[in-house]
Design a protein around this motif. Structure first.
Motif, PDB file in Angstrom:
ATOM      1  N   THR A 149       0.850  -1.194   0.000  1.00 29.89           N
ATOM      2  CA  THR A 149       0.000   0.000   0.000  1.00 29.89           C
ATOM      3  C   THR A 149       0.881   1.238   0.000  1.00 29.89           C
ATOM      4  N   GLY A 150       0.424   2.268  -0.680  1.00 28.47           N
ATOM      5  CA  GLY A 150       1.183   3.505  -0.749  1.00 28.47           C
ATOM      6  C   GLY A 150       0.260   4.688  -0.950  1.00 28.47           C
ATOM      7  N   LYS A 151       0.849   5.860  -0.975  1.00 26.48           N
ATOM      8  CA  LYS A 151       0.043   7.068  -1.129  1.00 26.48           C
ATOM      9  C   LYS A 151      -0.549   7.158  -2.527  1.00 26.48           C
ATOM     10  N   GLU A 152       0.247   6.739  -3.532  1.00 28.25           N
ATOM     11  CA  GLU A 152      -0.213   6.842  -4.912  1.00 28.25           C
ATOM     12  C   GLU A 152      -1.011   5.621  -5.364  1.00 28.25           C
ATOM     13  N   ALA A 153      -0.622   4.428  -4.899  1.00 29.64           N
ATOM     14  CA  ALA A 153      -1.252   3.217  -5.415  1.00 29.64           C
ATOM     15  C   ALA A 153      -1.180   2.090  -4.394  1.00 29.64           C
ATOM     16  N   ASN A 154      -2.132   1.180  -4.499  1.00 31.46           N
ATOM     17  CA  ASN A 154      -2.111  -0.079  -3.763  1.00 31.46           C
ATOM     18  C   ASN A 154      -1.970  -1.215  -4.760  1.00 31.46           C
ATOM     19  N   VAL A 155      -1.268  -2.268  -4.349  1.00 26.56           N
ATOM     20  CA  VAL A 155      -1.093  -3.427  -5.216  1.00 26.56           C
ATOM     21  C   VAL A 155      -1.712  -4.631  -4.524  1.00 26.56           C
ATOM     22  N   TYR A 156      -2.526  -5.393  -5.283  1.00 22.89           N
ATOM     23  CA  TYR A 156      -3.229  -6.557  -4.749  1.00 22.89           C
ATOM     24  C   TYR A 156      -2.887  -7.788  -5.581  1.00 22.89           C
ATOM     25  N   GLU A 157      -2.942  -8.938  -4.937  1.00 19.01           N
ATOM     26  CA  GLU A 157      -2.828 -10.179  -5.694  1.00 19.01           C
ATOM     27  C   GLU A 157      -4.207 -10.543  -6.228  1.00 19.01           C
ATOM     28  N   ALA A 158      -4.225 -11.257  -7.325  1.00 16.01           N
ATOM     29  CA  ALA A 158      -5.484 -11.694  -7.915  1.00 16.01           C
ATOM     30  C   ALA A 158      -5.222 -12.941  -8.743  1.00 16.01           C
ATOM     31  N   LEU A 159      -6.286 -13.633  -9.093  1.00 15.13           N
ATOM     32  CA  LEU A 159      -6.194 -14.792  -9.969  1.00 15.13           C
ATOM     33  C   LEU A 159      -6.616 -14.358 -11.363  1.00 15.13           C
ATOM     34  N   GLY A 160      -5.696 -14.551 -12.326  1.00 12.32           N
ATOM     35  CA  GLY A 160      -6.024 -14.244 -13.710  1.00 12.32           C
ATOM     36  C   GLY A 160      -6.629 -15.450 -14.392  1.00 12.32           C
ATOM     37  N   ASP A 161      -6.581 -15.475 -15.716  1.00 13.68           N
ATOM     38  CA  ASP A 161      -7.202 -16.588 -16.427  1.00 13.68           C
ATOM     39  C   ASP A 161      -6.479 -17.899 -16.200  1.00 13.68           C
ATOM     40  N   ASP A 162      -5.142 -17.860 -16.036  1.00 16.10           N
ATOM     41  CA  ASP A 162      -4.406 -19.113 -15.833  1.00 16.10           C
ATOM     42  C   ASP A 162      -3.226 -18.960 -14.883  1.00 16.10           C
ATOM     43  N   ARG A 163      -3.165 -17.854 -14.156  1.00 11.53           N
ATOM     44  CA  ARG A 163      -2.035 -17.623 -13.261  1.00 11.53           C
ATOM     45  C   ARG A 163      -2.395 -16.520 -12.274  1.00 11.53           C
ATOM     46  N   GLU A 164      -1.569 -16.391 -11.261  1.00 18.03           N
ATOM     47  CA  GLU A 164      -1.741 -15.274 -10.332  1.00 18.03           C
ATOM     48  C   GLU A 164      -1.185 -14.004 -10.959  1.00 18.03           C
TER      49      GLU A 164
END
Length: 302
Positions: free
Chosen positions: A87-102
């Motif tokens: 997490t940051g002031k400009e952006a947050n980064v999250y993990e997610a499941l894509g079509d065939d990979r994280e």
């Protein structure tokens, strides 16, 4: 740390200084979705906002951002949303499941991003000529800029996270390292072979420059280690060589990198690194089996 830091092979890259395709910052389909407020989106929004981990992040997940994620789900880029990576002031980064990979999902904040600093990097970039002063437009332009920079860097043979999709202020990209096995920043590890690591970093800097890009914020904090590779991250602020401050940014990058590797015991300077990065590609050597050219004469003395 004993990784070999193998270099990537560059694709067929555009020539130095090629003009850039302009990047559209008009409303996307996500904006249309949030204006339309259909039943399917309303149900998606309610499901996300009822999730415990997102309840305290209302400034990140406004309706327009949720519409962007909804569109990415519809298009098949995201199947399930996970927890935060950073997490940051400009952006947050999250993990997610894509079509065939994280995958990693980077969400830029519209309300709290550093608008003035972003404008410093956007103004003078030919891809964003005429960008307005509207804060939303600047943040959306920044997101598209990072996506375009990642694509350009990969074509040049620089190891960066693979860009997958972009929608409004949401960027989907390769997740480098699993969350439970997080890739470490160069600043966080003991570099057992600093000479090899330095040679890879300076080659990546030269490849970026040859492709018309300057990172603009390169240091040991924007280089990570994963599976024996050095990976360059945080490409949002990278500018083209046409930017009026590109020279200043490149000199700063060279100083930062040289300072870090000096602390690792190498005898390097920012000036030497700058000369290496900006050195033109050598001209192809003449065929040794060919005869002397007309300009060189016959070689006989008079």
């Amino acid at each position: 740390m004993t990784e070999d830091f193998g270099l990537l092979d560059p694709d067929e890259a555009d020539a130095f200084g090629d003009e850039w395709e302009s990047i559209d910052v008009d409303d996307t389909e996500a904006d249309q979705i949030v204006r339309r407020q259909d039943l399917a989106f309303d149900e998606f929004r309610k499901r996300i906002k009822d999730t415990e981990q997102f309840k305290v992040e209302g400034d990140v997940f406004d309706d327009a951002t949720l519409a962007a994620i909804y569109k990415l789900v519809q298009d098949g880029y995201v199947e399930a949303f996970g927890g935060p990576i950073s997490t940051g002031k400009e952006a947050n980064v999250y993990e997610a499941l894509g079509d065939d990979r994280e995958v990693a999902i980077k969400v830029y904040r519209i309300t709290t991003s550093n608008f003035r600093q972003m404008r410093d990097y956007l103004e003078g970039d030919p891809r964003f000529e005429g960008i307005g002063n509207d804060k939303k437009e600047v943040v959306l332009a920044w997101t598209r800029k990072e996506f375009a920079n990642l694509k350009r860097a990969r074509r040049a043979g620089v190891r960066v996270p693979e860009p997958i999709a972009v929608e409004r202020n949401v960027l989907v990209m390769e997740l480098v390292g699993l969350v439970e096995e997080r890739a470490r920043r160069l600043a966080e590890v003991h570099v057992e072979n600093p000479q090899t690591a330095y040679e890879v970093v300076r080659e990546y800097m030269r490849r970026l420059y040859s492709a018309g890009l300057v990172h603009g914020d390169l240091s040991e904090y924007n280089l990570i280690i994963h599976d024996g590779e050095l990976v360059v991250i945080d490409m949002g602020q990278a500018v083209t060589v046409h930017h009026p401050n590109a020279g200043e940014f490149l000199e700063r990058d060279c100083r930062n990198v040289a300072t870090f590797f000096t602390r690792q015991g190498l005898d390097v300077t920012g000036e030497e690194l700058l000369a290496f990065v900006t050195e033109p590609e050598p001209e192809p050597s003449e065929d040794p089996e060919a005869g002397p050219s007309e300009e060189s004469g016959s070689g006989e003395s008079t």
